[in-house]
Design a protein around this motif. Structure first.
Motif, PDB file in Angstrom:
ATOM      1  N   MET A   1     -11.798   1.772   2.872  1.00 40.56           N
ATOM      2  CA  MET A   1     -10.704   2.696   3.160  1.00 40.56           C
ATOM      3  C   MET A   1      -9.741   2.753   1.971  1.00 40.56           C
ATOM      4  O   MET A   1      -9.269   1.721   1.498  1.00 40.56           O
ATOM      5  N   ARG A   2      -9.448   3.964   1.513  1.00 44.12           N
ATOM      6  CA  ARG A   2      -8.488   4.115   0.422  1.00 44.12           C
ATOM      7  C   ARG A   2      -7.073   3.848   0.939  1.00 44.12           C
ATOM      8  O   ARG A   2      -6.745   4.162   2.076  1.00 44.12           O
ATOM      9  N   ILE A   3      -6.242   3.296   0.057  1.00 46.41           N
ATOM     10  CA  ILE A   3      -4.881   2.925   0.438  1.00 46.41           C
ATOM     11  C   ILE A   3      -3.898   3.427  -0.620  1.00 46.41           C
ATOM     12  O   ILE A   3      -4.137   3.277  -1.821  1.00 46.41           O
ATOM     13  N   ILE A   4      -2.787   4.018  -0.166  1.00 44.75           N
ATOM     14  CA  ILE A   4      -1.638   4.298  -1.028  1.00 44.75           C
ATOM     15  C   ILE A   4      -0.533   3.337  -0.623  1.00 44.75           C
ATOM     16  O   ILE A   4      -0.115   3.316   0.540  1.00 44.75           O
ATOM     17  N   GLY A  45      -8.686  -1.847  -2.243  1.00 49.11           N
ATOM     18  CA  GLY A  45      -8.819  -0.426  -1.962  1.00 49.11           C
ATOM     19  C   GLY A  45      -7.589   0.400  -2.281  1.00 49.11           C
ATOM     20  O   GLY A  45      -7.524   1.581  -1.927  1.00 49.11           O
ATOM     21  N   ILE A  46      -6.602  -0.193  -2.954  1.00 41.27           N
ATOM     22  CA  ILE A  46      -5.386   0.546  -3.303  1.00 41.27           C
ATOM     23  C   ILE A  46      -5.683   1.454  -4.486  1.00 41.27           C
ATOM     24  O   ILE A  46      -6.090   0.997  -5.551  1.00 41.27           O
ATOM     25  N   THR A  47      -5.475   2.751  -4.296  1.00 40.66           N
ATOM     26  CA  THR A  47      -5.790   3.728  -5.336  1.00 40.66           C
ATOM     27  C   THR A  47      -4.552   4.337  -5.979  1.00 40.66           C
ATOM     28  O   THR A  47      -4.661   4.999  -7.009  1.00 40.66           O
ATOM     29  N   THR A  49       0.158   3.947  -6.068  1.00 35.23           N
ATOM     30  CA  THR A  49       1.370   3.312  -5.566  1.00 35.23           C
ATOM     31  C   THR A  49       2.584   4.197  -5.828  1.00 35.23           C
ATOM     32  O   THR A  49       2.594   5.016  -6.741  1.00 35.23           O
ATOM     33  N   LEU A  78      -1.560   2.019 -11.494  1.00 41.37           N
ATOM     34  CA  LEU A  78      -1.796   2.715 -10.234  1.00 41.37           C
ATOM     35  C   LEU A  78      -0.612   3.576  -9.815  1.00 41.37           C
ATOM     36  O   LEU A  78      -0.735   4.422  -8.938  1.00 41.37           O
ATOM     37  N   ARG A 269      -6.902   6.146   8.824  1.00 41.71           N
ATOM     38  CA  ARG A 269      -6.876   6.825   7.527  1.00 41.71           C
ATOM     39  C   ARG A 269      -5.525   7.485   7.275  1.00 41.71           C
ATOM     40  O   ARG A 269      -5.028   7.492   6.139  1.00 41.71           O
ATOM     41  N   TYR A 273      -3.527   6.245   4.041  1.00 40.41           N
ATOM     42  CA  TYR A 273      -3.695   7.147   2.898  1.00 40.41           C
ATOM     43  C   TYR A 273      -3.188   8.570   3.140  1.00 40.41           C
ATOM     44  O   TYR A 273      -2.336   9.061   2.403  1.00 40.41           O
ATOM     45  N   ASP A 274      -3.713   9.230   4.151  1.00 35.80           N
ATOM     46  CA  ASP A 274      -3.513  10.680   4.285  1.00 35.80           C
ATOM     47  C   ASP A 274      -2.052  11.078   4.419  1.00 35.80           C
ATOM     48  O   ASP A 274      -1.599  12.040   3.782  1.00 35.80           O
TER      49      ASP A 274
END
Length: 282
Positions: A1-4, A45-47, A49, A78, A269, A273-274
């Motif tokens: 899972m992508r994370i911001i 998974g942090i893409t 910040t 990031l 999600r 992220y979203d």
């Protein structure tokens, strides 16, 4: 899972003066650099910040902003945006915003529990400054005591064109008394009732006590916050390195993922992220 990660602190004590750290001990007393964060975040998974201001000395705020904008320009980092320090009541607030104008500027924060009286954020001058942020499509972070959430709700109502971010689940009193919990819940509901607010699921792991599993302590506050704001208005944040007072960045993400596991995958999600991508226009 992508994370911001929407609440990343950094501080280089050779570059900036942070008066609130004058008597701090480790882990907070040392510098925390982009390289340190990269090591802590590796494999999680942090893409992307969002930087969060660190209450530098007032005359260093503009320099702090320019420093982090430079980090945003560096593809090795990031960081893709920043919330910087600012005082909405300052006579030169508009001029300050002009000076730090940047595509990387996402919002302004002034911590409202840093020695300021309750109700400070409701003065006409403060309200005018926050309304100016709305005119510029900038956000304002609400960081206040859990017992002052009603002030945050009142400010959001006075500034309907400004978007607000409630930090740290409204500073939920994780180990507080039943009375403190009730006060927080009432205030949280008031902020959540304002459609121009979102909330960061962040920070509160630093308030846990030793000897009890993180998930057990945090579940009531996190679930209350998720349910109050709904799946479209919750965003993940780490509050690194403050979270390391009790847990590593990995511990915090692992705990939150475990608590989210019973919720539908689309909601997970959105949290991680979203919602952040949409709210910060990334």
């Amino acid at each position: 899972m992508r994370i911001i990660d929407t609440h990343q602190h950094l501080w280089d004590r050779t570059r900036f003066d942070l008066p609130w750290l004058a008597s701090a001990t480790e882990p907070l007393s040392k510098s925390h650099t982009p390289d340190d964060y990269a090591k802590a975040a590796a494999g999680l998974g942090i893409t992307a910040t969002i930087y969060m201001e660190v209450d530098v000395r007032l005359d260093q705020r503009e320099a702090e902003a320019q420093y982090v904008f430079g980090l945003c320009d560096d593809p090795k980092n990031l960081m893709v945006g920043a919330v910087v320090g600012g005082d909405p009541v300052a006579a030169d607030f508009k001029a300050y915003l002009d000076k730090i104008a940047s595509p990387h500027l996402k919002g302004i924060r002034q911590v409202l529990h840093g020695g300021l009286a309750q109700g400070y954020c409701l003065s006409p001058e403060f309200v005018a400054g926050v309304r100016e942020l709305g005119k510029r499509k900038l956000r304002f972070d609400l960081c206040l005591r859990s017992g002052e959430l009603a002030d945050g709700a009142a400010l959001a109502k006075k500034c309907p064109e400004t978007r607000f971010v409630l930090d740290h689940c409204g500073n939920a009193p994780v180990t507080g008394t039943a009375a403190q919990q009730d006060t927080w819940k009432r205030g949280l509901e008031q902020v959540a009732a304002c459609s121009n607010t979102v909330v960061k699921i962040s920070g509160i792991i630093a308030g846990t006590m030793p000897g009890v599993p993180f998930a057990e302590q945090l579940a009531p506050s996190i679930n209350q916050t998720l349910d109050a704001f709904g799946p479209e208005r919750v965003i993940f944040a780490s509050d690194w390195p403050v979270c390391t007072l009790r847990a590593s960045l990995k511990d915090w993400i692992t705990t939150l993922k475990a608590l989210m596991a019973t919720r539908p995958e689309p909601e997970q999600r959105k949290l991680f992220y979203d919602n952040a991508a949409r709210f910060y226009e990334l």
